[in-house]
Design a protein around this motif. Structure first.
Motif, PDB file in Angstrom:
ATOM      1  N   LEU A 280      -3.074   2.818   9.230  1.00 27.98           N
ATOM      2  CA  LEU A 280      -3.074   1.709   8.533  1.00 27.98           C
ATOM      3  C   LEU A 280      -3.076   1.743   6.515  1.00 27.98           C
ATOM      4  CD1 LEU A 280      -5.360  -1.396   9.075  1.00 27.98           C
ATOM      5  CD2 LEU A 280      -3.133  -1.017   9.625  1.00 27.98           C
ATOM      6  N   PRO A 281      -1.627   1.617   5.856  1.00 22.15           N
ATOM      7  CA  PRO A 281      -1.048   2.325   4.457  1.00 22.15           C
ATOM      8  C   PRO A 281      -1.911   1.171   3.353  1.00 22.15           C
ATOM      9  CG  PRO A 281       0.745   0.480   5.439  1.00 22.15           C
ATOM     10  CD  PRO A 281      -0.598   0.507   6.559  1.00 22.15           C
ATOM     11  N   PRO A 282      -2.340   0.692   2.990  1.00 20.66           N
ATOM     12  CA  PRO A 282      -2.814   0.344   1.376  1.00 20.66           C
ATOM     13  C   PRO A 282      -2.240  -0.847   1.441  1.00 20.66           C
ATOM     14  CG  PRO A 282      -2.385   2.658   0.581  1.00 20.66           C
ATOM     15  CD  PRO A 282      -1.603   2.102   1.560  1.00 20.66           C
ATOM     16  N   ILE A 283      -1.137  -1.085   1.581  1.00 23.14           N
ATOM     17  CA  ILE A 283      -0.414  -2.481   1.606  1.00 23.14           C
ATOM     18  C   ILE A 283      -0.939  -3.470   2.721  1.00 23.14           C
ATOM     19  CG2 ILE A 283       1.556  -1.819   3.397  1.00 23.14           C
ATOM     20  CD1 ILE A 283       3.359  -4.040   1.064  1.00 23.14           C
ATOM     21  N   ALA A 284      -1.999  -2.863   3.442  1.00 22.68           N
ATOM     22  CA  ALA A 284      -2.252  -3.874   4.897  1.00 22.68           C
ATOM     23  C   ALA A 284      -3.449  -3.968   4.306  1.00 22.68           C
ATOM     24  CB  ALA A 284      -1.882  -2.684   6.053  1.00 22.68           C
ATOM     25  N   ALA A 285      -3.832  -3.816   3.491  1.00 21.02           N
ATOM     26  CA  ALA A 285      -5.447  -4.105   3.364  1.00 21.02           C
ATOM     27  C   ALA A 285      -5.899  -5.544   3.243  1.00 21.02           C
ATOM     28  CB  ALA A 285      -5.488  -3.339   1.579  1.00 21.02           C
ATOM     29  N   ASN A 286      -4.545  -6.253   2.846  1.00 16.56           N
ATOM     30  CA  ASN A 286      -4.687  -7.726   3.619  1.00 16.56           C
ATOM     31  C   ASN A 286      -4.778  -8.442   4.450  1.00 16.56           C
ATOM     32  OD1 ASN A 286      -5.961  -8.239   1.054  1.00 16.56           O
ATOM     33  ND2 ASN A 286      -3.535  -8.127  -0.335  1.00 16.56           N
ATOM     34  N   GLU A 287      -4.051  -7.582   5.108  1.00 15.07           N
ATOM     35  CA  GLU A 287      -3.215  -8.829   6.558  1.00 15.07           C
ATOM     36  C   GLU A 287      -2.637  -7.305   7.620  1.00 15.07           C
ATOM     37  OE1 GLU A 287      -0.320 -11.954   7.879  1.00 15.07           O
ATOM     38  OE2 GLU A 287       0.303 -10.704   5.916  1.00 15.07           O
ATOM     39  N   PRO A 288      -4.320  -6.441   8.109  1.00 17.96           N
ATOM     40  CA  PRO A 288      -3.363  -6.011   8.671  1.00 17.96           C
ATOM     41  C   PRO A 288      -2.806  -5.902  10.131  1.00 17.96           C
ATOM     42  CG  PRO A 288      -5.959  -6.328   8.840  1.00 17.96           C
ATOM     43  CD  PRO A 288      -5.183  -6.793   7.803  1.00 17.96           C
ATOM     44  N   ILE A 289      -2.538  -7.188  10.462  1.00 19.01           N
ATOM     45  CA  ILE A 289      -1.631  -7.331  11.730  1.00 19.01           C
ATOM     46  C   ILE A 289      -0.407  -7.412  11.915  1.00 19.01           C
ATOM     47  CG2 ILE A 289      -1.008  -9.213  13.231  1.00 19.01           C
ATOM     48  CD1 ILE A 289      -3.804  -8.460  14.220  1.00 19.01           C
ATOM     49  N   LEU A 290      -0.119  -7.410  10.497  1.00 15.05           N
ATOM     50  CA  LEU A 290       1.590  -7.295   9.888  1.00 15.05           C
ATOM     51  C   LEU A 290       2.282  -6.246  10.326  1.00 15.05           C
ATOM     52  CD1 LEU A 290       4.176  -8.533   8.618  1.00 15.05           C
ATOM     53  CD2 LEU A 290       3.353  -7.991   6.135  1.00 15.05           C
ATOM     54  N   CYS A 291       1.147  -5.125   9.763  1.00 14.53           N
ATOM     55  CA  CYS A 291       1.525  -3.739   9.744  1.00 14.53           C
ATOM     56  C   CYS A 291       1.788  -3.028  11.219  1.00 14.53           C
ATOM     57  CB  CYS A 291      -0.125  -2.604   8.452  1.00 14.53           C
ATOM     58  SG  CYS A 291       0.564  -2.717   7.308  1.00 14.53           S
ATOM     59  N   LEU A 292       0.649  -3.208  12.038  1.00 18.21           N
ATOM     60  CA  LEU A 292       0.386  -3.327  13.434  1.00 18.21           C
ATOM     61  C   LEU A 292       1.515  -3.866  14.649  1.00 18.21           C
ATOM     62  CD1 LEU A 292      -0.538  -2.581  16.333  1.00 18.21           C
ATOM     63  CD2 LEU A 292      -1.533  -4.465  16.430  1.00 18.21           C
ATOM     64  N   ILE A 293       2.384  -5.368  13.549  1.00 22.54           N
ATOM     65  CA  ILE A 293       3.567  -5.352  14.154  1.00 22.54           C
ATOM     66  C   ILE A 293       4.947  -4.654  13.641  1.00 22.54           C
ATOM     67  CG2 ILE A 293       5.320  -6.673  13.721  1.00 22.54           C
ATOM     68  CD1 ILE A 293       2.937  -8.840  13.939  1.00 22.54           C
ATOM     69  N   TRP A 294       4.680  -3.907  11.893  1.00 23.11           N
ATOM     70  CA  TRP A 294       5.210  -3.599  12.350  1.00 23.11           C
ATOM     71  C   TRP A 294       5.553  -2.109  13.054  1.00 23.11           C
ATOM     72  CZ3 TRP A 294       4.960  -3.659   6.017  1.00 23.11           C
ATOM     73  CH2 TRP A 294       4.729  -4.554   5.600  1.00 23.11           C
TER      74      TRP A 294
END
Length: 640
Positions: free
Chosen positions: A135-149
Motif C-alpha cells: 500500500l502506498p503512503p497515500i493509503a494510510a487513511n483509506e486502504p480500501i481505495l488503494c485496493l480498488i485502484w
C-alpha cells in the motif's frame, strides 16, 4: 488518456525543478535544503518516468497522487524560498520552525513512495513479476481505495485473462461487502474495464464481470452511471451469443439494475433484451417458440404462391382466346395451372430446405472452430447449442430470465406490450405449472406485474388478456389452480394477478369467485387481505359486471366470512373487508342472505368505529351502503 496524464504531470515536474534550483541557491539552512533537493530530484525523476509511460498510467490514482504531490512541492518551494534571504534584516525576520524541514522531508518521501507505487500498479504483470505491491503512503487513511485502484489497474493494464478474472472477482467481493465500496469502484472508473472483460474474457471472467456489475447497481445514481457506460448493448450481445452460464448471471444483473432503478427498463428494451430473455424463457418450454422464424417461412411460401399466380402477357392472351372459345382448352389450362403451381411450391420448398441445410452446416463448422480456438460455448440463441447444456444450467437460466422480465415489466407499458406480443404469457403459464420452485415464483411475480399494468391500461388489457386468447386462458387456468391448491409461495402473487384481471372476465366466468372467497376463511392475515382486495376489484362500481360478481360472492358464502373479518380481523384485513361488504350492500341490497346475516347491524357498528370512518376508501361508501340497505330491507319487512 495519454495527453490528459501528461497535462496532469507537467505542473509538478516544473515545480520540482524549481525547488531543486532554489534549494541549491539557499544561503541559510544549507544542509537541510540540500537534503530536500536530493529527495526532490528523485521525485522529479519518477515524475518524468511517469510522463514517458503516460499511456499505461491509470488516471484516477494518478490525479489523486499528483494533487497531493503538488501540495507537498508547494510547501517545499515556500520553505527553500525563505532560505534564500541574504540580508541581515531578512534573516532576522525570517522564522523557520525547527520541525519544518523534517516534516517537509517526510512528505517528499511519501510522495516518492506514492509515485513509485503508481508506476508499479500501472505496469503489466510481466514487468511486475508477481511483485507484491503493498500500500502506498497515500493509503494510510483509506486502504480500501488503494485496493480498488490496484484491481481496476489490473483490468486496465492488459494483464492476462486469468489475472483480469481474479481482479473482477476481488471487486465482486468488495461490492458485496459494502455499498460504499461499490460506489468507490464506480467513481474510480471500474465499470468500463469490467464491460470490456465481459466482452473479451473467458467464461469465469465474464461471470465475475457480470456479477460485479449487478452488485454495483445498488441505487439509481449508480445504475445511471452503469447504463451510460454502455451496459445495455453489452448485456444484449451476451444474451444473444454468450455461454449460457454467463447469460444466467447477465439476466440476474439486469434484474438487479431494473429493480434498483426502473428508468433503465426502456434502455434494455431498446437494446432487444426483452426478446432475448423471452427466447431463453421459451426454449424447451413451448414448441415453435420462435414466432419470427415461423412468420418468415410462411412469407416465403406465400410469395411463391403469389409469384406462381402472376401471369405473363402471353398467358393473358391465352385466357382471352379461352374465353372466346370455351370448352376444349379449359380443362387442359386448369390442369396446367394446378401442375405449375404445385411444381413451383415444391421447387421453392426444396430450395428452402437446401438453404437451411447449408446454413446449419456452416453454423456447425463455425461452432467446431470456436470450440477449438477458445473456451466459449456454442450455447447462444442457437437451439442446437443450448441443447448441450446441463439441466441445472437450463433451469437457472429460465429462473433468471423470468426474474429479469419481472423487474423489467414493473409499471412499464412498453415492456409489458413487448412481452405480451411474444409467447411469454404462454411460457409463464407452463412454467407456473411445471417449472422448478424458483422458476414458478419468478413467473408468478412477472405475471403479477404484467397484469397490474394491464389493469391500468385498457388497450393492453383488451389485446393481451381477451377471453378468446389461448395464452390468456392458459394463464387464468394456472392462476386458478394455484389458488385452489393454495400453494404458499405463489398464492399472494396469483391472487393479485386474478384481481388485476377482474375487469376482463365475462358474466359467465364465475369459477374464480369461489376459491377467492374460501381464502377469506381462517387464513393468514396477509392472504385474507389479498383475497378481499382482489374481490373488491370484482365488486367495485367500476367493474361493469359488479352485480353479477356480488351475487357470486354471496352465493359462495362471502357475507358470513366478511362479517367475521370485520368484527375480529386485524386492521389490515378489516379495511378491505368493510369496503367489500359496502360494495355488496350497494349493488345487491335486496339479497335475502344479507338480511339473514344482519349485515345492516354490521354496517351500523362500523359507523361507530373511528379508525374505519376515517379511512379514505371506506368514508364515501359506508353511509350510502347503510342507507341503501335500510331502504330495501325495511321495504321487505313491510311487504312481509
Amino acid at each position: 488518456m495519454s495527453s490528459i496524464v501528461k497535462e496532469i504531470l507537467a505542473s509538478p515536474i516544473q515545480m520540482a525543478d524549481q525547488v531543486s534550483k532554489l534549494a541549491e541557491e539557499a544561503q541559510n539552512f544549507r544542509q537541510e535544503c540540500l537534503e530536500l533537493k536530493s529527495k526532490t530530484e528523485k521525485l522529479a525523476g519518477l515524475l518524468r518516468q511517469a510522463a514517458r509511460n503516460s499511456n499505461d498510467l491509470y488516471e484516477r490514482p494518478t490525479r489523486r497522487i499528483i494533487d497531493d504531490t503538488e501540495q507537498v512541492l508547494d510547501k517545499a518551494l515556500v520553505l527553500v524560498t525563505k532560505c534564500r534571504a541574504n540580508s541581515l534584516i531578512k534573516k532576522l525576520f525570517t522564522i523557520i520552525p525547527a520541525t519544518a524541514f523534517r516534516k517537509t522531508s517526510m512528505q517528499l518521501e511519501n510522495s516518492v513512495g506514492d509515485v513509485q507505487w503508481l508506476l508499479r500498479v500501472s505496469a503489466s504483470a510481466d514487468e511486475r513479476d508477481d511483485e507484491y505491491l503493498g500500500l502506498p503512503p497515500i493509503a494510510a487513511n483509506e486502504p480500501i481505495l488503494c485496493l480498488i485502484w490496484e484491481q481496476v489497474a489490473i483490468l486496465l493494464s492488459g494483464a492476462s485473462l486469468d489475472e483480469r478474472s481474479d481482479a473482477a472477482a476481488s471487486l465482486v467481493s468488495l461490492a458485496r461487502d459494502n455499498d460504499r465500496y461499490g460506489k468507490l469502484i464506480i467513481e474510480e472508473g471500474g465499470v468500463p474495464p469490467l464491460l470490456k472483460l465481459l466482452k473479451e474474457g473467458r467464461m469465469d471472467g465474464q461471470e465475475n464481470a457480470a456479477r460485479a456489475i449487478g452488485l454495483l447497481g445498488k441505487d439509481p445514481e449508480s445504475v445511471e452511471h452503469i447504463v451510460n457506460a454502455g451496459v445495455c448493448s453489452v448485456f444484449a450481445k451476451v444474451l444473444k451469443e454468450g455461454h449460457m452460464k454467463v447469460q444466467t448471471v447477465v439476466a440476474w444483473a439486469i434484474s438487479e439494475l431494473a429493480a434498483n432503478h426502473p428508468k433503465c427498463q426502456d434502455h434494455f428494451s431498446q437494446n432487444n433484451a426483452i426478446r432475448l430473455l423471452v427466447s431463453h424463457l421459451a426454449f424447451e418450454t413451448i414448441q415453435e417458440h420462435s414466432k419470427y422464424a415461423i412468420a418468415n417461412k410462411h412469407k416465403s411460401i406465400h410469395s411463391v404462391l403469389m409469384a406462381s399466380n402472376t401471369t405473363s402477357a402471353q398467358e393473358e392472351e391465352d385466357d382471352k382466346q379461352m374465353v372466346a372459345h370455351p370448352g376444349a382448352n379449359q380443362s387442359a389450362n386448369l390442369m396446367h395451372n394446378v401442375v405449375s403451381n404445385t411444381m413451383a411450391i415444391k421447387g421453392a420448398m426444396v430450395e428452402e430446405e437446401k438453404a437451411n441445410n447449408k446454413k446449419q452446416q456452416q453454423q456447425q463448422q463455425q461452432q467446431q472452430q470456436s470450440g477449438n480456438n477458445s473456451q466459449m460455448s456454442i450455447a447462444g440463441t442457437s437451439i442446437k447449442g443450448r441443447e448441450y447444456e446441463d439441466a441445472g444450467t437450463k433451469a437457472q437460466m429460465k429462473a433468471m430470465a423470468a426474474r429479469a422480465l419481472w423487474q423489467l415489466s414493473r409499471g412499464n407499458l412498453t415492456v409489458c406490450r413487448s412481452i405480451t406480443e411474444s409467447r411469454a404469457l404462454l411460457c409463464f403459464a407452463v412454467l407456473l405449472e411445471k417449472g422448478p420452485d424458483d422458476v414458478q415464483s419468478y413467473s408468478a411475480m412477472a405475471l403479477m406485474e404484467i397484469t397490474a399494468v394491464s389493469e391500468q391500461h385498457s388497450e393492453l388489457r383488451r389485446s393481451a388478456f381477451k377471453p378468446t386468447s389461448p395464452a390468456a386462458k392458459a394463464v387464468v387456468d394456472q392462476l386458478l389452480k394455484v389458488i385452489e391448491k393454495e400453494q404458499p409461495d405463489l398464492l399472494i402473487a396469483c391472487v393479485r394477478s386474478v384481481g388485476n384481471l377482474a375487469r376482463t372476465f365475462r358474466a359467465t366466468e364465475t369459477r374464480l369467485i369461489g376459491p377467492l372467497v374460501r381464502l377469506l376463511d381462517e387464513r393468514e392475515a396477509q392472504v385474507s387481505m389479498e383475497a378481499a382486495i382482489a374481490l373488491n376489484k370484482f365488486a367495485c362500481t367500476d367493474n361493469y359486471l359488479h352485480e353479477n360478481h356480488c351475487n357470486a360472492i354471496i352465493e359462495a358464502g362471502g357475507a358470513k366470512h366478511l362479517i367475521q373479518l370485520v368484527y375480529f380481523g386485524e386492521q389490515m384485513v378489516q379495511i378491505p373487508s368493510v369496503t367489500l361488504l359496502c360494495y355488496i350492500a350497494l349493488h345487491v341490497p335486496k339479497s335475502e342472505t344479507l338480511a339473514q346475516e344482519e349485515v345492516l347491524i354490521v354496517l351500523e357498528w362500523c359507523t361507530k368505529q373511528a379508525h374505519l370512518i376515517e379511512e379514505p376508501s371506506i368514508q364515501p361508501l359506508l353511509p350510502e351502503a347503510k342507507s341503501r340497505l335500510e331502504l330495501y330491507q325495511s321495504r321487505g319487512r313491510g311487504f312481509r
